[in-house]
Enzyme design. Structure first.
Site, PDB file in Angstrom:
ATOM      1  N   SER A  56       0.826  -1.210   0.000  1.00 47.61           N
ATOM      2  CA  SER A  56       0.000   0.000   0.000  1.00 47.61           C
ATOM      3  C   SER A  56       0.864   1.266   0.000  1.00 47.61           C
ATOM      4  CB  SER A  56      -0.878   0.036   1.249  1.00 47.61           C
ATOM      5  OG  SER A  56      -1.563  -1.172   1.399  1.00 47.61           O
TER       6      SER A  56
HETATM    7  N1  SAH Z   1      -0.015  -5.319   4.073  1.00 55.86           N
HETATM    8  C1  SAH Z   1       0.696  -5.608   2.844  1.00 55.86           C
HETATM    9  C2  SAH Z   1      -0.135  -5.282   1.619  1.00 55.86           C
HETATM   10  C3  SAH Z   1      -0.838  -6.445   1.231  1.00 55.86           C
HETATM   11  S1  SAH Z   1      -1.728  -6.471  -0.279  1.00 55.86           S
HETATM   12  C4  SAH Z   1       2.018  -4.907   2.761  1.00 55.86           C
HETATM   13  O1  SAH Z   1       2.313  -4.066   3.636  1.00 55.86           O
HETATM   14  O2  SAH Z   1       2.779  -5.196   1.842  1.00 55.86           O
HETATM   15  C5  SAH Z   1      -2.928  -7.631   0.268  1.00 55.86           C
HETATM   16  C6  SAH Z   1      -2.386  -8.989   0.611  1.00 55.86           C
HETATM   17  O3  SAH Z   1      -3.492  -9.758   1.091  1.00 55.86           O
HETATM   18  C7  SAH Z   1      -1.818  -9.751  -0.572  1.00 55.86           C
HETATM   19  O4  SAH Z   1      -0.503 -10.139  -0.305  1.00 55.86           O
HETATM   20  C8  SAH Z   1      -2.748 -10.969  -0.717  1.00 55.86           C
HETATM   21  O5  SAH Z   1      -2.077 -12.138  -1.127  1.00 55.86           O
HETATM   22  C9  SAH Z   1      -3.291 -11.097   0.695  1.00 55.86           C
HETATM   23  N2  SAH Z   1      -4.577 -11.796   0.816  1.00 55.86           N
HETATM   24  C10 SAH Z   1      -5.696 -11.665   0.076  1.00 55.86           C
HETATM   25  N3  SAH Z   1      -6.675 -12.485   0.532  1.00 55.86           N
HETATM   26  C11 SAH Z   1      -6.144 -13.151   1.596  1.00 55.86           C
HETATM   27  C12 SAH Z   1      -6.650 -14.137   2.497  1.00 55.86           C
HETATM   28  N4  SAH Z   1      -7.883 -14.617   2.390  1.00 55.86           N
HETATM   29  N5  SAH Z   1      -5.828 -14.594   3.476  1.00 55.86           N
HETATM   30  C13 SAH Z   1      -4.557 -14.133   3.594  1.00 55.86           C
HETATM   31  N6  SAH Z   1      -4.024 -13.198   2.775  1.00 55.86           N
HETATM   32  C14 SAH Z   1      -4.809 -12.708   1.791  1.00 55.86           C
END
Ligand code: SAH
Length: 218
Positions: free
Chosen positions: A64
């Site tokens: 993000s």
């Molecule tokens: N907080 C992260 C940004 C993540 S983007 C950072 O600082 O980099 C959103 C993330 O959520 C992605 O990596 C995706 O793979 C994960 N995601 C999506 N659905 C999910 C689920 N059901 N369980 C675990 N992770 C999930």
């Protein structure tokens, strides 16, 4: 540690920009200021680490914008007593910011390869209050519930009831809501003794939360 020779100047400019978009909490700003975001990015994107933009981290996922990380963290109103759950570890950047401001962070990522890289970064930064697992975060982490704070880093159709039920009374969850990427809202939910108080924090843009209970025929 940042490898960018202009780290201090770039970080100074970023902090100024974050203040302008409403990140004003001194503890949140100083945590962002000492966290080298370039460590969390694939090599081609490292030079852009200190811009207030979302950047690719592989597997069609993004880290993000620092402004969004700052706002979500600020709205969680963290203290060092809190046990926190993050869904969507991704690069680990948001997790590292949270872990520096709470007692213990539990974080779940569905892509094992992303989780492995994030875990290496946690080890490298010597943060020992993070428990990270690869798996489906849509079900939360019932064995460790309740949590005083929950941050969902992917967009859900609505405030996920399963996660709300793992929130302590008085606890706060910040979650992007809306499956249409063009029309998502960041929502802050506080669990009260007899229900919930919900506040709209404005428009946002996140990758979808993959919910296996919805996306399979189970
Ligand atoms: N907080 C992260 C940004 C993540 S983007 C950072 O600082 O980099 C959103 C993330 O959520 C992605 O990596 C995706 O793979 C994960 N995601 C999506 N659905 C999910 C689920 N059901 N369980 C675990 N992770 C999930």
């Amino acid at each position: 540690m940042s490898f960018d020779p202009n780290f201090a100047a770039k970080m100074g400019a970023l902090i100024l920009e974050l203040r302008q978009v409403g990140v004003t909490d001194a503890k949140v700003l100083s945590t962002i200021e000492r966290t080298p975001r370039d460590m969390f990015l694939p090599k081609p994107f490292k030079p852009r680490a200190f811009e207030n933009v979302a950047l690719p981290i592989g597997h069609h996922q993004t880290v993000s914008q620092p402004g969004v990380v700052g706002l979500m963290t600020q709205e969680l109103e963290l203290t060092e007593r809190h046990k926190v759950l993050e869904i969507g570890t991704g690069s680990g950047y948001q997790a590292i910011i949270l872990a520096q401001l709470c007692r213990r962070l539990y974080t779940i990522e569905r892509h094992p390869e992303l989780l492995k890289l994030a875990q290496m970064r946690f080890d490298c930064m010597k943060l020992t209050n993070i428990t990270a697992i690869a798996g489906d975060g849509a079900g939360g982490w019932p064995e460790q519930a309740p949590f005083e704070r929950i941050l969902v880093a992917a967009a859900a159709a609505d405030v996920p009831p399963v996660l709300f039920n793992q929130l302590a009374v008085g606890g706060i969850m910040v979650v992007p809501v809306g499956l249409d990427e063009e029309d998502q809202r960041l929502v802050k939910v506080t669990r009260t003794a007899d229900g919930a108080e919900t506040r709209d924090l404005g428009p946002t843009r996140f990758v979808p939360l993959v919910d296996s209970l919805v996306s399979t025929s189970r």
